[in-house]
Design a protein around this motif. Structure first.
Motif, PDB file in Angstrom:
ATOM      1  N   UNK A 153      -4.534   8.343  -0.228  1.00 56.10           N
ATOM      2  CA  UNK A 153      -4.403   6.965  -1.013  1.00 56.10           C
ATOM      3  C   UNK A 153      -4.970   5.918   0.014  1.00 56.10           C
ATOM      4  N   UNK A 154      -4.432   5.979   1.330  1.00 56.91           N
ATOM      5  CA  UNK A 154      -4.850   5.077   2.033  1.00 56.91           C
ATOM      6  C   UNK A 154      -6.241   4.672   2.453  1.00 56.91           C
ATOM      7  N   UNK A 155      -6.813   6.022   2.359  1.00 57.23           N
ATOM      8  CA  UNK A 155      -8.406   6.178   2.716  1.00 57.23           C
ATOM      9  C   UNK A 155      -9.322   5.733   1.682  1.00 57.23           C
ATOM     10  N   UNK A 156      -8.537   5.715   0.392  1.00 60.02           N
ATOM     11  CA  UNK A 156      -9.715   5.712  -0.795  1.00 60.02           C
ATOM     12  C   UNK A 156      -9.355   4.831  -1.893  1.00 60.02           C
ATOM     13  N   UNK A 157      -8.247   3.905  -1.623  1.00 61.50           N
ATOM     14  CA  UNK A 157      -7.710   2.998  -2.599  1.00 61.50           C
ATOM     15  C   UNK A 157      -8.759   2.084  -2.956  1.00 61.50           C
ATOM     16  N   UNK A 158      -8.958   1.777  -4.291  1.00 59.55           N
ATOM     17  CA  UNK A 158      -9.989   0.759  -4.734  1.00 59.55           C
ATOM     18  C   UNK A 158      -9.252  -0.317  -5.554  1.00 59.55           C
ATOM     19  N   UNK A 159      -9.794  -1.539  -5.504  1.00 57.12           N
ATOM     20  CA  UNK A 159      -9.339  -2.732  -6.304  1.00 57.12           C
ATOM     21  C   UNK A 159      -7.741  -2.840  -5.960  1.00 57.12           C
ATOM     22  N   UNK A 160      -7.533  -2.665  -4.612  1.00 63.42           N
ATOM     23  CA  UNK A 160      -6.012  -2.997  -4.215  1.00 63.42           C
ATOM     24  C   UNK A 160      -6.012  -4.736  -4.336  1.00 63.42           C
ATOM     25  N   UNK A 167       0.814  -1.229   0.025  1.00 70.80           N
ATOM     26  CA  UNK A 167       0.040  -0.038   0.060  1.00 70.80           C
ATOM     27  C   UNK A 167       0.916   1.330   0.063  1.00 70.80           C
ATOM     28  N   UNK A 168       1.907   1.146   0.733  1.00 69.92           N
ATOM     29  CA  UNK A 168       2.792   2.442   0.919  1.00 69.92           C
ATOM     30  C   UNK A 168       3.547   2.513  -0.452  1.00 69.92           C
ATOM     31  N   UNK A 169       4.174   1.485  -0.952  1.00 70.87           N
ATOM     32  CA  UNK A 169       4.638   1.372  -2.555  1.00 70.87           C
ATOM     33  C   UNK A 169       3.962   2.114  -3.422  1.00 70.87           C
ATOM     34  N   UNK A 170       2.719   1.583  -3.555  1.00 70.53           N
ATOM     35  CA  UNK A 170       1.855   2.098  -4.509  1.00 70.53           C
ATOM     36  C   UNK A 170       1.580   3.484  -4.457  1.00 70.53           C
ATOM     37  N   UNK A 171       1.231   4.061  -3.301  1.00 71.86           N
ATOM     38  CA  UNK A 171       1.022   5.372  -2.780  1.00 71.86           C
ATOM     39  C   UNK A 171       2.166   6.192  -3.179  1.00 71.86           C
ATOM     40  N   UNK A 172       3.320   5.574  -2.866  1.00 72.20           N
ATOM     41  CA  UNK A 172       4.607   6.568  -3.292  1.00 72.20           C
ATOM     42  C   UNK A 172       4.621   6.541  -4.680  1.00 72.20           C
ATOM     43  N   UNK A 173       4.590   5.305  -5.461  1.00 73.16           N
ATOM     44  CA  UNK A 173       4.621   5.341  -6.946  1.00 73.16           C
ATOM     45  C   UNK A 173       3.623   6.077  -7.595  1.00 73.16           C
TER      46      UNK A 173
END
Length: 366
Positions: A327-334, A313-319
């Protein structure tokens, strides 16, 4: 104690070698497919992880650390995230000191904190500093009225729903409950007792320093419940179960994620065989369990899959370059170890509970 993992290329302090190197084996510095590889880094960040690495549920803390390493190797070839590790031995006062250091000295951009009492101990401070944090906790209280903290564990409510459904399916008329004095374990106890699903014939609490369970086991055996709800947290789990079997209790036993620890099953020497539990299904996606087994020649202890997904999750947020908290509060289809899931809108995530049974040292879905 602090150690580092960056871009799948591992940097480990000398103090950390005692806990990490014997089990890691050789590391491919830039391994495999990576999320950040697709478009580089929207930003580069440091994330602090505060875990029990030398006491308490140590095997779980080490599993989380190793799983964060695996996620870094698999998904972060571009080096978007550097993970810094601190050992708090699951003691809230040490968690506070570790988190303050990570924020004030290391200037991290995010946090991962293992445990409910530990997360509660730092929640106000983290909120005041407006720092994104993933808490490994089941309790809503950890994230209630928070803007910067999300929890990553199958929620207490979903675990309780799965437990109640299975207790009804197995038609237990009576249940004894035994809990470690821990916010998460007691919270689950309260949900089950309040549900009225079965008659509660014993309800015992134990401090985390308690390991002599013979008297309690004899009391439970005398009550002769159809089953015992074991909310005893590692490393107390196996001594408690062994004590019950030693005094001759022959009924069924069940629990939640506290049961899903290979080290506890091994230490129980057969006493935990046949127990069932409710927990998130870490075999639902991403091949995490197979990846962990391939690297470490063993099944991941509890919490490992949460570490893997939290790191991703942190990696995808940074990327992505997006604001991390948003990002952590709204991510979809992780897509993670628990399958494909979303941010719930209530400061946690939507992966469900599954029922598993201890069989031959493994945790199998019926």
């Amino acid at each position: 104690m602090k150690s580092y993992i960056m871009a799948g290329c591992i940097q480990i302090s000398a103090a950390a070698m005692l806990f990490v190197l014997p089990a890691l084996g050789p590391v491919d510095e830039c391994a495999a497919e990576n999320t950040s590889e697709k478009g580089g880094c929207g930003k580069k960040i440091q994330v602090g992880a505060v875990l029990p690495l030398s006491a308490g549920p140590m095997s779980s803390g080490l599993s989380v650390q190793r799983s964060i390493q695996l996620a870094g190797e698999k998904y972060d070839r571009s080096g978007c995230v550097e993970f810094l590790f601190e050992d708090d031995q699951l003691e809230p006062r040490k968690t506070v000191a570790a988190v303050k250091k990570l924020i004030e000295v290391d200037r991290v951009s995010g946090l991962i904190v293992y445990g409910t009492p530990t997360s509660l101990a730092v929640a106000d401070y983290v909120e005041q500093r407006k720092l994104p944090m993933i808490a490994f906790s089941i309790l809503r209280r950890v994230v209630e009225n928070r803007r910067y903290i999300v929890k990553h564990w199958c929620t207490a409510e979903r675990l309780d729903q799965a437990i109640i459904a299975e207790v009804k399916r197995r038609s237990y008329p009576t249940v004894a409950v035994a809990s470690t004095f821990n916010d998460a374990m007691l919270g689950l106890r309260d949900l089950f007792v309040q549900s009225g699903t079965a008659k509660i014939v014993a309800d015992d609490e134990f401090n985390k320093e308690d390991f002599d369970f013979r008297t309690a086991a004899l009391k439970i055996k005398q009550k002769n419940p159809a089953a015992v709800y074991v909310l005893i947290y590692p490393p107390q789990t196996s001594p408690f179960v062994r004590a019950l079997r030693t005094v001759g209790y022959g009924g069924e036993m069940f629990g939640v994620h506290n049961i899903e620890d290979p080290a506890e099953v091994a230490a129980a020497a057969g006493a935990m065989e046949g127990m069932w539990l409710a927990n998130g299904d870490d075999a639902a996606g991403e091949g995490y369990a197979a990846l962990y087994f391939e690297r470490f020649n063993g099944k991941p202890p509890l919490g490992g899959a949460n570490g893997f997904d939290a790191a991703k999750l942190f990696i995808e947020a940074a990327a992505s370059g997006r604001e991390i908290n948003e990002y952590l509060h709204t991510v979809r289809n992780f897509s993670g170890a628990f399958g494909i899931y979303h941010a719930s809108g209530s400061n946690d995530f939507t992966f469900p509970a599954a029922i598993k049974v201890v069989q031959g040292g493994s945790f199998e879905k019926p």
